[in-house]
Design a protein around this motif. Structure first.
Motif, PDB file in Angstrom:
ATOM      1  N   CYS A 105     -46.001  20.270 -19.622  1.00  0.00           N
ATOM      2  CA  CYS A 105     -44.733  20.918 -19.965  1.00  0.00           C
ATOM      3  C   CYS A 105     -44.881  22.074 -20.943  1.00  0.00           C
ATOM      4  N   SER A 106     -46.092  22.362 -21.383  1.00  0.00           N
ATOM      5  CA  SER A 106     -46.317  23.362 -22.428  1.00  0.00           C
ATOM      6  C   SER A 106     -46.205  24.787 -21.912  1.00  0.00           C
ATOM      7  N   GLY A 107     -46.352  24.974 -20.610  1.00  0.00           N
ATOM      8  CA  GLY A 107     -46.394  26.326 -20.076  1.00  0.00           C
ATOM      9  C   GLY A 107     -47.755  26.973 -20.218  1.00  0.00           C
ATOM     10  N   SER A 108     -48.750  26.205 -20.635  1.00  0.00           N
ATOM     11  CA  SER A 108     -50.085  26.737 -20.903  1.00  0.00           C
ATOM     12  C   SER A 108     -51.059  26.355 -19.804  1.00  0.00           C
ATOM     13  N   ALA A 109     -51.720  27.351 -19.222  1.00  0.00           N
ATOM     14  CA  ALA A 109     -52.746  27.078 -18.218  1.00  0.00           C
ATOM     15  C   ALA A 109     -53.930  26.344 -18.842  1.00  0.00           C
ATOM     16  N   LEU A 110     -54.234  26.644 -20.110  1.00  0.00           N
ATOM     17  CA  LEU A 110     -55.331  25.964 -20.793  1.00  0.00           C
ATOM     18  C   LEU A 110     -55.023  24.478 -20.957  1.00  0.00           C
TER      19      LEU A 110
ATOM     20  N   LEU B 285     -42.501  31.702 -12.759  1.00  0.00           N
ATOM     21  CA  LEU B 285     -43.388  31.775 -11.598  1.00  0.00           C
ATOM     22  C   LEU B 285     -44.814  32.139 -11.993  1.00  0.00           C
ATOM     23  N   GLU B 286     -44.957  33.121 -12.873  1.00  0.00           N
ATOM     24  CA  GLU B 286     -46.309  33.545 -13.246  1.00  0.00           C
ATOM     25  C   GLU B 286     -47.050  32.428 -13.979  1.00  0.00           C
ATOM     26  N   GLY B 287     -46.336  31.693 -14.828  1.00  0.00           N
ATOM     27  CA  GLY B 287     -46.966  30.598 -15.545  1.00  0.00           C
ATOM     28  C   GLY B 287     -47.383  29.463 -14.629  1.00  0.00           C
ATOM     29  N   ILE B 288     -46.538  29.149 -13.667  1.00  0.00           N
ATOM     30  CA  ILE B 288     -46.878  28.093 -12.706  1.00  0.00           C
ATOM     31  C   ILE B 288     -48.088  28.506 -11.882  1.00  0.00           C
ATOM     32  N   LEU B 289     -48.129  29.760 -11.459  1.00  0.00           N
ATOM     33  CA  LEU B 289     -49.286  30.255 -10.709  1.00  0.00           C
ATOM     34  C   LEU B 289     -50.565  30.089 -11.521  1.00  0.00           C
ATOM     35  N   ALA B 290     -50.538  30.483 -12.779  1.00  0.00           N
ATOM     36  CA  ALA B 290     -51.733  30.372 -13.627  1.00  0.00           C
ATOM     37  C   ALA B 290     -52.170  28.917 -13.776  1.00  0.00           C
ATOM     38  N   GLN B 291     -51.206  28.008 -13.882  1.00  0.00           N
ATOM     39  CA  GLN B 291     -51.552  26.599 -14.036  1.00  0.00           C
ATOM     40  C   GLN B 291     -52.115  26.016 -12.739  1.00  0.00           C
ATOM     41  N   LEU B 292     -51.562  26.414 -11.609  1.00  0.00           N
ATOM     42  CA  LEU B 292     -52.128  25.981 -10.332  1.00  0.00           C
ATOM     43  C   LEU B 292     -53.572  26.439 -10.200  1.00  0.00           C
ATOM     44  N   GLN B 293     -53.837  27.676 -10.586  1.00  0.00           N
ATOM     45  CA  GLN B 293     -55.204  28.194 -10.522  1.00  0.00           C
ATOM     46  C   GLN B 293     -56.113  27.446 -11.493  1.00  0.00           C
ATOM     47  N   ALA B 294     -55.587  27.079 -12.650  1.00  0.00           N
ATOM     48  CA  ALA B 294     -56.401  26.404 -13.666  1.00  0.00           C
ATOM     49  C   ALA B 294     -56.813  25.006 -13.241  1.00  0.00           C
TER      50      ALA B 294
ATOM     51  N   ALA C 134     -51.833  18.328  -8.021  1.00  0.00           N
ATOM     52  CA  ALA C 134     -50.873  19.116  -8.790  1.00  0.00           C
ATOM     53  C   ALA C 134     -49.504  19.015  -8.123  1.00  0.00           C
ATOM     54  N   VAL C 135     -48.540  18.461  -8.854  1.00  0.00           N
ATOM     55  CA  VAL C 135     -47.157  18.382  -8.398  1.00  0.00           C
ATOM     56  C   VAL C 135     -46.351  19.351  -9.263  1.00  0.00           C
ATOM     57  N   VAL C 136     -45.354  19.994  -8.674  1.00  0.00           N
ATOM     58  CA  VAL C 136     -44.545  20.930  -9.440  1.00  0.00           C
ATOM     59  C   VAL C 136     -43.068  20.586  -9.257  1.00  0.00           C
ATOM     60  N   ARG C 137     -42.338  20.575 -10.378  1.00  0.00           N
ATOM     61  CA  ARG C 137     -40.902  20.337 -10.330  1.00  0.00           C
ATOM     62  C   ARG C 137     -40.143  21.632 -10.594  1.00  0.00           C
ATOM     63  N   PRO C 138     -39.360  22.109  -9.641  1.00  0.00           N
ATOM     64  CA  PRO C 138     -38.520  23.274  -9.897  1.00  0.00           C
ATOM     65  C   PRO C 138     -37.341  22.891 -10.786  1.00  0.00           C
ATOM     66  N   PRO C 139     -36.649  23.868 -11.354  1.00  0.00           N
ATOM     67  CA  PRO C 139     -35.514  23.542 -12.209  1.00  0.00           C
ATOM     68  C   PRO C 139     -34.291  23.040 -11.460  1.00  0.00           C
ATOM     69  N   ALA C 140     -34.251  23.275 -10.154  1.00  0.00           N
ATOM     70  CA  ALA C 140     -33.082  22.872  -9.377  1.00  0.00           C
ATOM     71  C   ALA C 140     -33.457  22.782  -7.909  1.00  0.00           C
ATOM     72  N   ASN C 141     -32.630  22.117  -7.162  1.00  0.00           N
ATOM     73  CA  ASN C 141     -32.787  22.009  -5.712  1.00  0.00           C
ATOM     74  C   ASN C 141     -32.243  23.283  -5.076  1.00  0.00           C
ATOM     75  N   ASP C 142     -33.007  24.351  -5.235  1.00  0.00           N
ATOM     76  CA  ASP C 142     -32.560  25.687  -4.866  1.00  0.00           C
ATOM     77  C   ASP C 142     -33.480  26.265  -3.796  1.00  0.00           C
ATOM     78  N   THR C 143     -32.910  26.698  -2.699  1.00  0.00           N
ATOM     79  CA  THR C 143     -33.695  27.180  -1.560  1.00  0.00           C
ATOM     80  C   THR C 143     -34.586  28.360  -1.929  1.00  0.00           C
ATOM     81  N   VAL C 144     -34.068  29.285  -2.697  1.00  0.00           N
ATOM     82  CA  VAL C 144     -34.845  30.473  -3.055  1.00  0.00           C
ATOM     83  C   VAL C 144     -36.013  30.104  -3.966  1.00  0.00           C
TER      84      VAL C 144
END
Length: 245
Positions: free
Chosen positions: A4-9, A33-42, A50-60
């Protein structure tokens, strides 16, 4: 565990700890989006899901997450069959769903380097929905029956709040509701998980049959660990916590 830190490290440290999964959170955490991408790469090079939770059930948002390369989604606050069906629709290309086609631009297809990605993308995606309200508990059997819902995840904190028991995740009514949902998932033949940071609670739900448990979070571990250091080395002043923000 949650990341939950937002840190790829931090995500990489947690990914190498020997746990089964890290859940990168976009609902209650500073993750764009950029932070999630960095964490996926890390975490990519570690033997961890790696599971990711979006902030809402939003199609976009779901479309953007999938294009980043997210393959396991945890959709929060799913209370009804219609909301579960919307989550499923968001992850599939037409005609089954409404996911926009942008594979040539997306990491998920390795920029069209994966042959047949569009045709087979659905086979690579897991959709889990959170059951975390009194309404969702009432509808849990029907939600589990939705084609394309792969698993459910139980959130006792929000469930307690929805029942007027804010902060009382251990209340007998909440425990009973969680156990009801576990039994429903078992009857449906679908995996079920739960959030439980207290070890006794986690083990209770493991004995009740859950398939996975979120047992901690990077920020919680850091908060408690740093408090422990302060308690050992800093004289108590009695002034209380400093003003935040």
């Amino acid at each position: 565990m949650w990341v939950c830190s937002g840190s790829a490290l931090m995500a990489e440290i947690c990914a190498g700890a020997g746990l089964d999964a890290v859940l990168i959170d976009g609902e209650h955490s500073p993750n764009g989006l950029e932070g999630i991408l960095a964490q996926l790469q890390a975490v990519r090079s570690y033997p961890v899901t790696a599971v990711v939770r979006p902030p809402a059930n939003d199609t976009v948002l779901i479309k953007q997450y999938l294009d980043l390369g997210v393959q396991s989604l945890l959709i929060p606050m799913v209370h009804t069959v219609a909301e579960a069906e919307a989550a499923v629709s968001a992850v599939h290309y037409p005609p089954r769903g409404v996911r926009g086609v942008g594979s040539a631009l997306a990491r998920s297809s390795r920029w069209n380097r994966i042959p047949g990605y569009v045709a087979g993308a659905s086979e690579t995606i897991t959709v889990m929905v959170q059951i975390e309200s009194a309404q969702a508990v009432e509808n849990v059997e029907e939600i589990l029956a939705v084609d394309g819902i792969d698993a459910i995840f139980l959130g006792p904190a929000d469930l307690a709040a929805s029942k007027g028991l804010l902060g009382q995740q251990e209340h007998p009514d909440i425990v009973a509701a969680v156990e009801h949902c576990i039994a429903a998932a078992k009857a449906a033949g679908k995996p079920v998980g739960v959030n439980a940071f207290a070890e006794a609670t986690a083990r209770h739900y493991m004995e009740a049959g859950v398939d996975f448990v979120l047992v901690g979070a990077d920020v919680a571990l850091l908060a408690r660990g740093s408090e422990g250091l302060a308690a050992r080395y800093v004289p108590a002043t009695g002034t209380g916590p400093m003003a935040s923000y």
